[in-house]
Design a protein around this motif. Structure first.
Motif, PDB file in Angstrom:
ATOM      1  N   ASN A   4       0.823  -1.204   0.000  1.00 53.11           N
ATOM      2  CA  ASN A   4       0.000   0.000   0.000  1.00 53.11           C
ATOM      3  C   ASN A   4       0.866   1.267   0.000  1.00 53.11           C
ATOM      4  O   ASN A   4       0.570   2.218  -0.721  1.00 53.11           O
ATOM      5  CB  ASN A   4      -0.953   0.002   1.199  1.00 53.11           C
ATOM      6  CG  ASN A   4      -1.980   1.099   1.100  1.00 53.11           C
ATOM      7  OD1 ASN A   4      -2.607   1.293   0.080  1.00 53.11           O
ATOM      8  ND2 ASN A   4      -2.135   1.842   2.185  1.00 53.11           N
ATOM      9  N   GLU A 159      -5.036   3.315  -1.736  1.00 51.20           N
ATOM     10  CA  GLU A 159      -5.352   2.066  -1.027  1.00 51.20           C
ATOM     11  C   GLU A 159      -6.262   1.181  -1.880  1.00 51.20           C
ATOM     12  O   GLU A 159      -6.066  -0.031  -1.974  1.00 51.20           O
ATOM     13  CB  GLU A 159      -6.032   2.403   0.305  1.00 51.20           C
ATOM     14  CG  GLU A 159      -6.218   1.237   1.234  1.00 51.20           C
ATOM     15  CD  GLU A 159      -6.814   1.681   2.558  1.00 51.20           C
ATOM     16  OE1 GLU A 159      -7.804   1.053   2.987  1.00 51.20           O
ATOM     17  OE2 GLU A 159      -6.300   2.646   3.160  1.00 51.20           O
ATOM     18  N   LYS A 160      -7.229   1.806  -2.530  1.00 49.37           N
ATOM     19  CA  LYS A 160      -8.126   1.041  -3.404  1.00 49.37           C
ATOM     20  C   LYS A 160      -7.377   0.536  -4.639  1.00 49.37           C
ATOM     21  O   LYS A 160      -7.675  -0.538  -5.152  1.00 49.37           O
ATOM     22  CB  LYS A 160      -9.337   1.878  -3.806  1.00 49.37           C
ATOM     23  CG  LYS A 160     -10.407   1.046  -4.496  1.00 49.37           C
ATOM     24  CD  LYS A 160     -11.732   1.742  -4.562  1.00 49.37           C
ATOM     25  CE  LYS A 160     -12.743   0.838  -5.250  1.00 49.37           C
ATOM     26  NZ  LYS A 160     -14.079   1.403  -5.241  1.00 49.37           N
ATOM     27  N   THR A 162      -4.384  -0.508  -4.571  1.00 49.35           N
ATOM     28  CA  THR A 162      -3.709  -1.715  -4.076  1.00 49.35           C
ATOM     29  C   THR A 162      -4.658  -2.905  -4.147  1.00 49.35           C
ATOM     30  O   THR A 162      -4.248  -4.011  -4.518  1.00 49.35           O
ATOM     31  CB  THR A 162      -3.214  -1.500  -2.630  1.00 49.35           C
ATOM     32  OG1 THR A 162      -2.374  -0.346  -2.596  1.00 49.35           O
ATOM     33  CG2 THR A 162      -2.433  -2.691  -2.130  1.00 49.35           C
ATOM     34  N   ILE A 163      -5.918  -2.683  -3.841  1.00 44.47           N
ATOM     35  CA  ILE A 163      -6.925  -3.747  -3.942  1.00 44.47           C
ATOM     36  C   ILE A 163      -7.126  -4.123  -5.408  1.00 44.47           C
ATOM     37  O   ILE A 163      -7.257  -5.297  -5.752  1.00 44.47           O
ATOM     38  CB  ILE A 163      -8.247  -3.310  -3.282  1.00 44.47           C
ATOM     39  CG1 ILE A 163      -8.037  -3.117  -1.782  1.00 44.47           C
ATOM     40  CG2 ILE A 163      -9.363  -4.314  -3.552  1.00 44.47           C
ATOM     41  CD1 ILE A 163      -9.162  -2.395  -1.071  1.00 44.47           C
ATOM     42  N   TRP A 164      -7.101  -3.118  -6.297  1.00 44.68           N
ATOM     43  CA  TRP A 164      -7.266  -3.387  -7.726  1.00 44.68           C
ATOM     44  C   TRP A 164      -6.139  -4.267  -8.268  1.00 44.68           C
ATOM     45  O   TRP A 164      -6.332  -4.982  -9.255  1.00 44.68           O
ATOM     46  CB  TRP A 164      -7.330  -2.074  -8.511  1.00 44.68           C
ATOM     47  CG  TRP A 164      -7.407  -2.297  -9.989  1.00 44.68           C
ATOM     48  CD1 TRP A 164      -8.509  -2.657 -10.717  1.00 44.68           C
ATOM     49  CD2 TRP A 164      -6.335  -2.225 -10.924  1.00 44.68           C
ATOM     50  NE1 TRP A 164      -8.169  -2.803 -12.042  1.00 44.68           N
ATOM     51  CE2 TRP A 164      -6.842  -2.543 -12.195  1.00 44.68           C
ATOM     52  CE3 TRP A 164      -4.975  -1.916 -10.799  1.00 44.68           C
ATOM     53  CZ2 TRP A 164      -6.057  -2.553 -13.341  1.00 44.68           C
ATOM     54  CZ3 TRP A 164      -4.190  -1.933 -11.939  1.00 44.68           C
ATOM     55  CH2 TRP A 164      -4.733  -2.248 -13.190  1.00 44.68           C
ATOM     56  N   PHE A 166      -5.242  -7.017  -7.358  1.00 43.79           N
ATOM     57  CA  PHE A 166      -5.743  -8.391  -7.454  1.00 43.79           C
ATOM     58  C   PHE A 166      -6.429  -8.612  -8.806  1.00 43.79           C
ATOM     59  O   PHE A 166      -6.217  -9.630  -9.463  1.00 43.79           O
ATOM     60  CB  PHE A 166      -6.718  -8.720  -6.313  1.00 43.79           C
ATOM     61  CG  PHE A 166      -6.064  -8.745  -4.968  1.00 43.79           C
ATOM     62  CD1 PHE A 166      -5.174  -9.751  -4.620  1.00 43.79           C
ATOM     63  CD2 PHE A 166      -6.342  -7.755  -4.045  1.00 43.79           C
ATOM     64  CE1 PHE A 166      -4.570  -9.774  -3.376  1.00 43.79           C
ATOM     65  CE2 PHE A 166      -5.739  -7.760  -2.800  1.00 43.79           C
ATOM     66  CZ  PHE A 166      -4.849  -8.780  -2.463  1.00 43.79           C
ATOM     67  N   ASP A 167      -7.241  -7.657  -9.229  1.00 39.93           N
ATOM     68  CA  ASP A 167      -7.867  -7.734 -10.555  1.00 39.93           C
ATOM     69  C   ASP A 167      -6.804  -7.694 -11.652  1.00 39.93           C
ATOM     70  O   ASP A 167      -6.887  -8.440 -12.633  1.00 39.93           O
ATOM     71  CB  ASP A 167      -8.846  -6.574 -10.768  1.00 39.93           C
ATOM     72  CG  ASP A 167     -10.149  -6.738 -10.017  1.00 39.93           C
ATOM     73  OD1 ASP A 167     -10.248  -7.651  -9.185  1.00 39.93           O
ATOM     74  OD2 ASP A 167     -11.060  -5.923 -10.274  1.00 39.93           O
TER      75      ASP A 167
END
Length: 175
Positions: A4, A159-160, A162-164, A166-167
């Motif tokens: 992150n 932060e979001k 960082t989640i992306w 995965f996609d």
């Protein structure tokens, strides 16, 4: 440093650079940022705050984001935080570069997949890879964020992002 924090640093610097270019195009000074609150009161943002955001050293809070959005006439928060396609392409290139170069990503399947998919793990090779798959990558990134994201600060957007990742890793496997 965590994933992150790495993404936050890259994103903040790129956003600052993009906004600096926008200021130069519009001839707006750092001390001219502000917005009107719900009561019609003018709220200004200090030139120091604006300068630190432009240098990528400070979080663009929801209050600062409103000032940037109104002053630079972005239609939505998404347009402010994700700019245009060239910004997204540069962001994607920088994310890939950090994944390939930073030891924090060593021994991850994501890094191994990228190495297999990119012809040459050089800056040029990364740019070629992103250009080759830009439509799919930009669509994925753009669709991940609504026009009015819940995240109201640049650090929350990072932060979001960082989640992306995965996609992004799933997309890499499909290429």
């Amino acid at each position: 440093m965590t994933y992150n924090k790495k993404v936050e640093k890259i994103y903040s610097q790129l956003l600052g650079e993009a906004l600096t270019k926008q200021l130069a195009k519009t001839h707006i000074l750092q001390n001219q940022f502000g917005f009107q609150d719900a009561n019609g009161k003018d709220i200004s943002i200090s030139a120091t705050t604006v300068g630190e955001i432009l240098k990528g050293r400070r979080n663009m809070t929801s209050r600062s984001a409103l000032a940037f959005q109104e002053t630079l006439q972005y239609q939505t928060p998404k347009a402010l935080f994700l700019q245009d396609d060239s910004f997204k392409i540069e962001l994607l290139s920088q994310l890939i570069l950090i994944i390939l170069a930073d030891s924090i990503f060593n021994n991850t399947l994501f890094k191994k997949s990228l190495i297999q998919k990119i012809d040459k793990c050089t800056k040029k090779g990364i740019q070629d890879f992103v250009k080759k798959h830009k439509d799919v990558l930009i669509d994925s990134l753009s669709n991940f964020f609504p026009d009015f994201p819940e995240e109201e600060s640049s650090y929350k957007i990072a932060e979001k992002l960082t989640i992306w990742l995965f996609d992004f890793a799933c997309l890499i496997e499909k290429f």
